[in-house]
Design a protein around this motif. Structure first.
Motif, PDB file in Angstrom:
ATOM      1  N   ALA A   1       0.841  -1.196   0.000  1.00 40.56           N
ATOM      2  CA  ALA A   1       0.000   0.000   0.000  1.00 40.56           C
ATOM      3  C   ALA A   1       0.880   1.252   0.000  1.00 40.56           C
ATOM      4  O   ALA A   1       0.569   2.227  -0.688  1.00 40.56           O
ATOM      5  N   ASP A   2       1.976   1.218   0.766  1.00 40.98           N
ATOM      6  CA  ASP A   2       2.889   2.359   0.768  1.00 40.98           C
ATOM      7  C   ASP A   2       3.477   2.580  -0.620  1.00 40.98           C
ATOM      8  O   ASP A   2       3.578   3.713  -1.078  1.00 40.98           O
ATOM      9  N   THR A   3       3.859   1.516  -1.278  1.00 46.09           N
ATOM     10  CA  THR A   3       4.423   1.622  -2.626  1.00 46.09           C
ATOM     11  C   THR A   3       3.390   2.184  -3.589  1.00 46.09           C
ATOM     12  O   THR A   3       3.715   3.024  -4.433  1.00 46.09           O
ATOM     13  N   ALA A   4       2.150   1.754  -3.456  1.00 44.49           N
ATOM     14  CA  ALA A   4       1.089   2.245  -4.340  1.00 44.49           C
ATOM     15  C   ALA A   4       0.837   3.736  -4.100  1.00 44.49           C
ATOM     16  O   ALA A   4       0.654   4.504  -5.051  1.00 44.49           O
ATOM     17  N   VAL A   5       0.859   4.169  -2.852  1.00 45.96           N
ATOM     18  CA  VAL A   5       0.635   5.581  -2.545  1.00 45.96           C
ATOM     19  C   VAL A   5       1.759   6.425  -3.113  1.00 45.96           C
ATOM     20  O   VAL A   5       1.522   7.485  -3.711  1.00 45.96           O
ATOM     21  N   ILE A   6       2.990   5.969  -2.956  1.00 49.91           N
ATOM     22  CA  ILE A   6       4.139   6.700  -3.505  1.00 49.91           C
ATOM     23  C   ILE A   6       4.044   6.776  -5.024  1.00 49.91           C
ATOM     24  O   ILE A   6       4.294   7.828  -5.617  1.00 49.91           O
ATOM     25  N   ALA A   7       3.656   5.680  -5.666  1.00 54.89           N
ATOM     26  CA  ALA A   7       3.531   5.669  -7.129  1.00 54.89           C
ATOM     27  C   ALA A   7       2.447   6.640  -7.585  1.00 54.89           C
ATOM     28  O   ALA A   7       2.625   7.355  -8.586  1.00 54.89           O
ATOM     29  N   VAL A   8       1.341   6.701  -6.869  1.00 52.99           N
ATOM     30  CA  VAL A   8       0.253   7.615  -7.234  1.00 52.99           C
ATOM     31  C   VAL A   8       0.690   9.064  -7.063  1.00 52.99           C
ATOM     32  O   VAL A   8       0.428   9.915  -7.924  1.00 52.99           O
ATOM     33  N   VAL A   9       1.394   9.357  -5.986  1.00 48.08           N
ATOM     34  CA  VAL A   9       1.857  10.727  -5.748  1.00 48.08           C
ATOM     35  C   VAL A   9       2.844  11.156  -6.831  1.00 48.08           C
ATOM     36  O   VAL A   9       2.742  12.270  -7.377  1.00 48.08           O
ATOM     37  N   ILE A  10       3.774  10.298  -7.174  1.00 50.65           N
ATOM     38  CA  ILE A  10       4.749  10.631  -8.223  1.00 50.65           C
ATOM     39  C   ILE A  10       4.042  10.827  -9.561  1.00 50.65           C
ATOM     40  O   ILE A  10       4.363  11.753 -10.312  1.00 50.65           O
ATOM     41  N   THR A  11       3.082   9.977  -9.868  1.00 49.74           N
ATOM     42  CA  THR A  11       2.329  10.112 -11.123  1.00 49.74           C
ATOM     43  C   THR A  11       1.565  11.436 -11.157  1.00 49.74           C
ATOM     44  O   THR A  11       1.563  12.127 -12.187  1.00 49.74           O
ATOM     45  N   LEU A  12       0.949  11.802 -10.051  1.00 49.31           N
ATOM     46  CA  LEU A  12       0.213  13.072 -10.008  1.00 49.31           C
ATOM     47  C   LEU A  12       1.146  14.271 -10.166  1.00 49.31           C
ATOM     48  O   LEU A  12       0.793  15.256 -10.830  1.00 49.31           O
TER      49      LEU A  12
END
Length: 89
Positions: free
Chosen positions: A29-40
């Motif tokens: 979940a942490d990895t997914a949140v980081i990926a979403v933030v970087i994408t945004l």
């Protein structure tokens, strides 16, 4: 005594040094949140660049001069300059 080394454990016994137990799937979940933030962030930067590009394209303006165009496109030759003596003081 030369070969004696203190026992180094891979699992530290000090409570401050132990890794806190994490529930399974929490790291994903942490990895997914980081990926979403970087994408945004990248999408925001891309959007800003596109908006700036459109603004600059629409407001590029034109440079108007009121000079008469030269009749021919060949460059004019300057008359030879008179030799002037220069005195340096």
């Amino acid at each position: 005594m030369e070969g004696d080394r203190p026992h180094l454990s891979s699992d530290p016994t000090t409570p401050d040094l132990r890794k806190a137990p994490t529930p399974p799937g929490h790291e994903d979940a942490d990895t997914a949140v980081i990926a979403v933030v970087i994408t945004l962030v990248f999408l925001t930067l891309l959007t800003v660049l596109v908006v700036i590009g459109i603004y600059l394209y629409r407001n590029q303006g034109s440079y108007l001069t009121y000079e008469q165009p030269e009749p021919d496109a060949t460059p004019r030759e300057e008359p030879p300059a008179k030799d002037k003596e220069e005195y340096f003081i």
